[in-house]
Design a protein around this motif. Sequence first.
Motif, PDB file in Angstrom:
ATOM      1  N   THR A 220       0.851  -1.199   0.000  1.00  0.00           N
ATOM      2  CA  THR A 220       0.000   0.000   0.000  1.00  0.00           C
ATOM      3  C   THR A 220       0.890   1.253   0.000  1.00  0.00           C
ATOM      4  OG1 THR A 220      -0.236  -0.058   2.413  1.00  0.00           O
ATOM      5  CG2 THR A 220      -1.945  -1.167   1.123  1.00  0.00           C
ATOM      6  N   ALA A 221       2.080   1.147   0.610  1.00  0.00           N
ATOM      7  CA  ALA A 221       3.011   2.293   0.588  1.00  0.00           C
ATOM      8  C   ALA A 221       3.486   2.564  -0.837  1.00  0.00           C
ATOM      9  CB  ALA A 221       4.206   2.002   1.498  1.00  0.00           C
ATOM     10  N   VAL A 222       3.712   1.496  -1.604  1.00  0.00           N
ATOM     11  CA  VAL A 222       4.147   1.674  -2.997  1.00  0.00           C
ATOM     12  C   VAL A 222       3.050   2.379  -3.791  1.00  0.00           C
ATOM     13  CG1 VAL A 222       4.534   0.425  -5.158  1.00  0.00           C
ATOM     14  CG2 VAL A 222       5.746  -0.283  -3.093  1.00  0.00           C
ATOM     15  N   VAL A 223       1.812   1.906  -3.658  1.00  0.00           N
ATOM     16  CA  VAL A 223       0.727   2.473  -4.467  1.00  0.00           C
ATOM     17  C   VAL A 223       0.512   3.945  -4.093  1.00  0.00           C
ATOM     18  CG1 VAL A 223      -1.678   2.220  -5.169  1.00  0.00           C
ATOM     19  CG2 VAL A 223      -0.312   0.184  -4.709  1.00  0.00           C
TER      20      VAL A 223
ATOM     21  N   MET B 190      -6.195   1.770   0.668  1.00  0.00           N
ATOM     22  CA  MET B 190      -5.924   2.456  -0.611  1.00  0.00           C
ATOM     23  C   MET B 190      -7.187   3.087  -1.200  1.00  0.00           C
ATOM     24  SD  MET B 190      -3.201  -0.156  -2.428  1.00  0.00           S
ATOM     25  CE  MET B 190      -4.233  -1.610  -2.442  1.00  0.00           C
ATOM     26  N   SER B 191      -8.244   3.190  -0.396  1.00  0.00           N
ATOM     27  CA  SER B 191      -9.538   3.610  -0.958  1.00  0.00           C
ATOM     28  C   SER B 191      -9.530   5.041  -1.495  1.00  0.00           C
ATOM     29  CB  SER B 191     -10.640   3.447   0.090  1.00  0.00           C
ATOM     30  OG  SER B 191     -10.327   4.264   1.189  1.00  0.00           O
ATOM     31  N   ASP B 192      -8.569   5.852  -1.051  1.00  0.00           N
ATOM     32  CA  ASP B 192      -8.507   7.244  -1.535  1.00  0.00           C
ATOM     33  C   ASP B 192      -7.572   7.391  -2.747  1.00  0.00           C
ATOM     34  OD1 ASP B 192      -6.319   6.543   0.062  1.00  0.00           O
ATOM     35  OD2 ASP B 192      -5.867   8.641   0.534  1.00  0.00           O
ATOM     36  N   LEU B 193      -7.071   6.279  -3.293  1.00  0.00           N
ATOM     37  CA  LEU B 193      -6.032   6.390  -4.326  1.00  0.00           C
ATOM     38  C   LEU B 193      -6.561   6.229  -5.750  1.00  0.00           C
ATOM     39  CD1 LEU B 193      -3.102   4.501  -2.519  1.00  0.00           C
ATOM     40  CD2 LEU B 193      -3.596   6.966  -2.613  1.00  0.00           C
TER      41      LEU B 193
ATOM     42  N   TYR C 221      -3.896   0.321 -11.226  1.00  0.00           N
ATOM     43  CA  TYR C 221      -4.645  -0.810 -10.685  1.00  0.00           C
ATOM     44  C   TYR C 221      -3.677  -1.835 -10.121  1.00  0.00           C
ATOM     45  CZ  TYR C 221      -4.294  -2.990 -15.463  1.00  0.00           C
ATOM     46  OH  TYR C 221      -3.894  -3.503 -16.674  1.00  0.00           O
ATOM     47  N   VAL C 222      -4.203  -2.796  -9.369  1.00  0.00           N
ATOM     48  CA  VAL C 222      -3.330  -3.700  -8.617  1.00  0.00           C
ATOM     49  C   VAL C 222      -3.616  -5.161  -8.975  1.00  0.00           C
ATOM     50  CG1 VAL C 222      -2.877  -2.176  -6.648  1.00  0.00           C
ATOM     51  CG2 VAL C 222      -4.938  -3.609  -6.635  1.00  0.00           C
TER      52      VAL C 222
END
Length: 367
Positions: free
Chosen positions: A172-175, A208-211, A189-190
């Motif tokens: 999640t830090a990467v995204v 990651m919901s705000d990304l 996307y993941v």
Amino acid sequence: MKITRIDAIPYRIGYRKPLRFASGEVHAAEHVLVRVHTDDGIVGVADAPPRPFTYGETQRGLVAVIETIFAPQIVGLTLVEREVVHARLGRTVGNPVAKAAIDMAIWDALGRTLDLPVGDLLGGYTDRMRVCHMLGFDTPAAMVDEANRVRDVHGISVFKVKVGRRPVGLDTAVVRALREGLGDDVELYVDGNRGWTASESARAMAEMSDLGLTLAEELCPADDVLGRKWLVGQLDIPFVADESATTPAEVTREVLSGAATAISIKTARTGFTGSLRTHHLCEGLGLEVVMGNQIDGQLGTACTVAFGAAFALTSRRAGELSNFLDMSDDLLTESLTIADGELVVPSGAGIGVEIDDDKLAAYRIDG
Ligand code: MUC
Ligand code: MG
């Protein structure tokens, strides 16, 4: 148009940097070049990239199954008997990559015989696709650097980020770093390659919901039947089935059971004939489709873009068409070029590309 011989030639080309993801890692393209010869002197080609961590096939296994089981059943048929080929290959379970390469080499030979591109024979919808680049595991800074480089050099603005490591915060830090480093204009996307549990996946997606992610692919195993259904039911973006939906029957099962809401089509595992079936099924079911990447070289990528560009549904989203950029060399006489974020379908007959005989001689490993 009669098929007289099928070759299976193993070769090895190194990667400049390995691609790492939750189910494995790839340091070199250890693939098999498949050639279908006809009595008119036509030679069709296709690539078979073994992915033991996904389908159980290996480079030596591909050569063996093609030479000992598939070729004897296909030699003597004509290029237009593709449904007979499909039925005969179907008698053997598994081996999707070996079957796909034979199928696509036959289509290539047919296109060369008729002097028409396979994209025109398949559907002829458009001549290009937008490109998505797949980012393998690394540190946040290295992944942001790679994405920036790929965007600057090739104009690519769609990225699939490999996730599925533990703890989930690693990914999640990467995204988050990618969103902050690249801005809001890129699509992200993941793909988890089944690395997380359903609850880890739910926690990661909440973090990651705000990304602004647009798709989530194979975050947890489809075999975690109830967990996967629970996860997919709570997401507000499509959940892509990739390795869990490799045949029309699997697509039907995954979608009707609530384990997926979108499908990745990979020509490397369903060829053109199987991909046609999956495409029509997805169209009928009203599912979004992504043209996926099986860590393909340029020949495999040419197949993906030829198929993807042939239909409205498969060309709507960016196709995963750029990971050959990480290879140190390739087999083609002319390199594919990604510019302004797009890849144009090679315009020649068949798949539209030619194998460089000197390169094949240098990289083949069968002595
Ligand atoms: C992907 O989409 O999963 C990684 C494993 C594989 O079979 O394909 C790649 C990409
Ligand atoms: Mg995937």
